[in-house]
Write a protein that holds these residues in place. Structure first.
Motif, mmCIF file in Angstrom:
data_model
loop_
_atom_site.group_PDB
_atom_site.id
_atom_site.type_symbol
_atom_site.label_atom_id
_atom_site.label_comp_id
_atom_site.label_asym_id
_atom_site.label_seq_id
_atom_site.Cartn_x
_atom_site.Cartn_y
_atom_site.Cartn_z
ATOM 1 N N ASP A 1 29.262 19.541 -10.422
ATOM 2 C CA ASP A 1 28.519 19.838 -11.275
ATOM 3 C C ASP A 1 27.068 20.213 -10.718
ATOM 4 O O ASP A 1 26.445 19.306 -9.859
ATOM 5 N N PRO A 2 26.807 21.584 -10.561
ATOM 6 C CA PRO A 2 25.641 22.182 -9.762
ATOM 7 C C PRO A 2 24.368 21.531 -10.409
ATOM 8 O O PRO A 2 23.558 21.373 -9.485
ATOM 9 N N VAL A 3 24.386 21.183 -11.421
ATOM 10 C CA VAL A 3 23.171 20.560 -12.233
ATOM 11 C C VAL A 3 22.924 19.218 -11.565
ATOM 12 O O VAL A 3 21.690 18.925 -11.177
ATOM 13 N N ALA A 4 23.916 18.379 -11.128
ATOM 14 C CA ALA A 4 23.438 17.043 -10.953
ATOM 15 C C ALA A 4 23.420 17.218 -9.274
ATOM 16 O O ALA A 4 22.687 16.339 -8.789
ATOM 17 N N TRP A 5 24.003 18.061 -8.691
ATOM 18 C CA TRP A 5 23.613 18.438 -7.255
ATOM 19 C C TRP A 5 22.354 18.781 -7.172
ATOM 20 O O TRP A 5 21.515 18.214 -6.540
ATOM 21 N N ALA A 6 21.645 19.690 -8.262
ATOM 22 C CA ALA A 6 20.298 19.901 -7.905
ATOM 23 C C ALA A 6 19.401 18.823 -8.404
ATOM 24 O O ALA A 6 18.571 18.662 -7.520
ATOM 25 N N VAL B 1 15.539 20.136 -1.048
ATOM 26 C CA VAL B 1 15.350 21.450 -1.619
ATOM 27 C C VAL B 1 13.959 22.000 -1.385
ATOM 28 O O VAL B 1 13.423 23.067 -0.780
ATOM 29 N N ARG B 2 13.169 21.082 -1.986
ATOM 30 C CA ARG B 2 11.585 21.370 -2.124
ATOM 31 C C ARG B 2 11.165 21.436 -0.569
ATOM 32 O O ARG B 2 10.079 21.976 -0.253
ATOM 33 N N ALA B 3 11.428 20.428 -0.171
ATOM 34 C CA ALA B 3 10.814 20.053 1.342
ATOM 35 C C ALA B 3 11.136 21.156 2.297
ATOM 36 O O ALA B 3 10.672 21.465 2.879
ATOM 37 N N GLY C 1 19.959 28.320 -15.500
ATOM 38 C CA GLY C 1 18.552 27.797 -16.354
ATOM 39 C C GLY C 1 18.834 26.275 -16.096
ATOM 40 O O GLY C 1 17.748 25.704 -15.762
ATOM 41 N N ARG C 2 19.923 25.787 -15.985
ATOM 42 C CA ARG C 2 19.994 24.201 -15.987
ATOM 43 C C ARG C 2 19.474 23.741 -14.510
ATOM 44 O O ARG C 2 18.910 22.602 -14.396
ATOM 45 N N GLU D 1 16.095 21.490 -12.685
ATOM 46 C CA GLU D 1 16.055 20.335 -11.951
ATOM 47 C C GLU D 1 15.046 20.486 -10.868
ATOM 48 O O GLU D 1 14.586 19.762 -10.190
ATOM 49 N N LEU D 2 14.919 21.960 -10.351
ATOM 50 C CA LEU D 2 14.283 22.146 -9.252
ATOM 51 C C LEU D 2 12.959 22.668 -9.495
ATOM 52 O O LEU D 2 11.947 22.454 -8.054
ATOM 53 N N VAL D 3 12.602 22.926 -10.509
ATOM 54 C CA VAL D 3 10.915 23.417 -10.584
ATOM 55 C C VAL D 3 10.549 22.455 -11.812
ATOM 56 O O VAL D 3 10.983 21.925 -12.555
#
Ligand code: FE2
Length: 331
Positions: free
Chosen positions: A34-39, A46-48, A70-71, A75-77
């Motif tokens: 689940d890439p969304v859960a990973w994100a 990731v942001r760091a 999109g999903r 999670e990332l922004v």
């Protein structure tokens, strides 16, 4: 080639930073189910990494379609933006997910910061590779602080004093339409949008529109405070155009009728040397990694310029603009 692999967070989040390439995080083993859960689980890391390196390419997430992009991006922004004032047409592939800008495959897209001429600028860009081209087509990135340091001081001083001007001509035949650019294609709608954003308008007799806006050329990063060369002075200038295309457009629309052109803030034109100098510094500072299907790249749009190489084959890159920041209108 010097490898300076380092761990940004506890294993297994290991980011590799190699000379000439952006930072890359390779997810070993099978792609996350689940890439969304990973994100969601790796958002802070990731942001760091993006804060540290300016951009992060995540390889192995196996993104396959625009809905997933999109999903994952949500999670990332913090906020997904609707694009306004884009310089080229994009298709909408899903809610908040666009195609990359329509641009001839055999023409490179020179380094630029997305919407650097606008008042609302995305702080974060996400690019996801849904189809990798046969050759070329990498999205290069370049550090705006390093570019600023490498440019001739006299060139920087003048642009820093004067800012830069973007001239646009909207016609029925070339480029982005009024409705796409301003969210409302009526004359009243366009005028209302531009009045609050310092964009000057001249309506032509045939209904075409000419616009002009001024922006700072050097900006302090909204978080780190580091100064960077943040603009589209070279990319949107006539001297960056292929000579055949430039002559055709001038013949068709007149010297002042190009879809885009840039000038010094005082109104003076740029000479070819200035534009060539800027593009050459960008070339020298370009970090590139060829796309593989399923890749995701997260880019700090204030810190890093990005480009697109010419390519062959089918290339499908999904784009999300996130985290809008209002840029001071100091000019
Ligand atoms: Fe772009």
């Amino acid at each position: 080639m010097v490898v300076t692999s380092q761990t940004t967070q506890a294993e297994p989040f290991e980011v590799a930073k190699t000379d000439g390439r952006p930072a890359v995080l390779t997810l070993d083993g099978p792609a996350p189910a689940d890439p969304v859960a990973w994100a969601a689980g790796n958002r802070d890391a990731v942001r760091a990494a993006v804060a540290e390196h300016g951009a992060l390419l995540v390889r192995g997430l196996d993104l396959r379609d625009a809905q997933s992009v999109g999903r994952v991006s949500r999670e990332l922004v913090d906020q997904v933006m609707t694009e306004r004032e884009g310089f080229a047409t994009r298709e909408v592939w899903a809610d908040g997910v666009y195609s990359s800008s329509e641009w001839p495959a055999d023409q490179p897209m020179c380094m630029h910061h997305e919407l650097s001429y606008a008042r609302q600028v995305p702080a974060t860009l996400l690019f996801a590779c849904l189809a990798a081209p046969e050759s070329g087509g990498a999205t290069g990135v370049a550090d705006s602080h390093e570019v600023l340091e490498a440019l001739p001081p006299s060139l920087v001083d003048r642009f820093e004093r004067e800012g830069w001007l973007l001239d646009r001509n909207y016609t029925d035949t070339v480029g982005v339409g009024l409705a796409e650019s301003f969210g409302d294609g009526t004359r009243a709608g366009v005028e209302a949008y531009c009045a609050t954003r310092g964009i000057e308008l001249t309506w032509q007799a045939n209904g075409d529109l000419r616009s002009g806006q001024k922006a700072p050329a050097v900006l302090s990063h909204p978080v780190s405070g580091r100064r960077g060369w943040f603009n589209q002075i070279a990319f949107l200038n006539e001297w960056t155009l292929d000579p055949v295309i430039r002559e055709y457009l001038k013949f068709e629309f007149g010297d002042n009728g190009l879809p885009f052109n840039t000038r010094y803030g005082s109104g003076a034109p740029l000479d070819e040397d200035t534009v060539t100098t800027i593009n050459a510094v960008y070339d020298k500072h370009t970090l590139r990694e060829p796309w593989r299907e399923g890749d995701l790249m997260v880019v700090d749009n204030f810190r890093m310029a990005h480009s697109r190489e010419a390519y062959e084959g089918t290339r499908r890159i999904a784009v999300v603009l996130g985290d809008p920041v209002t840029v001071p209108s100091s000019f």
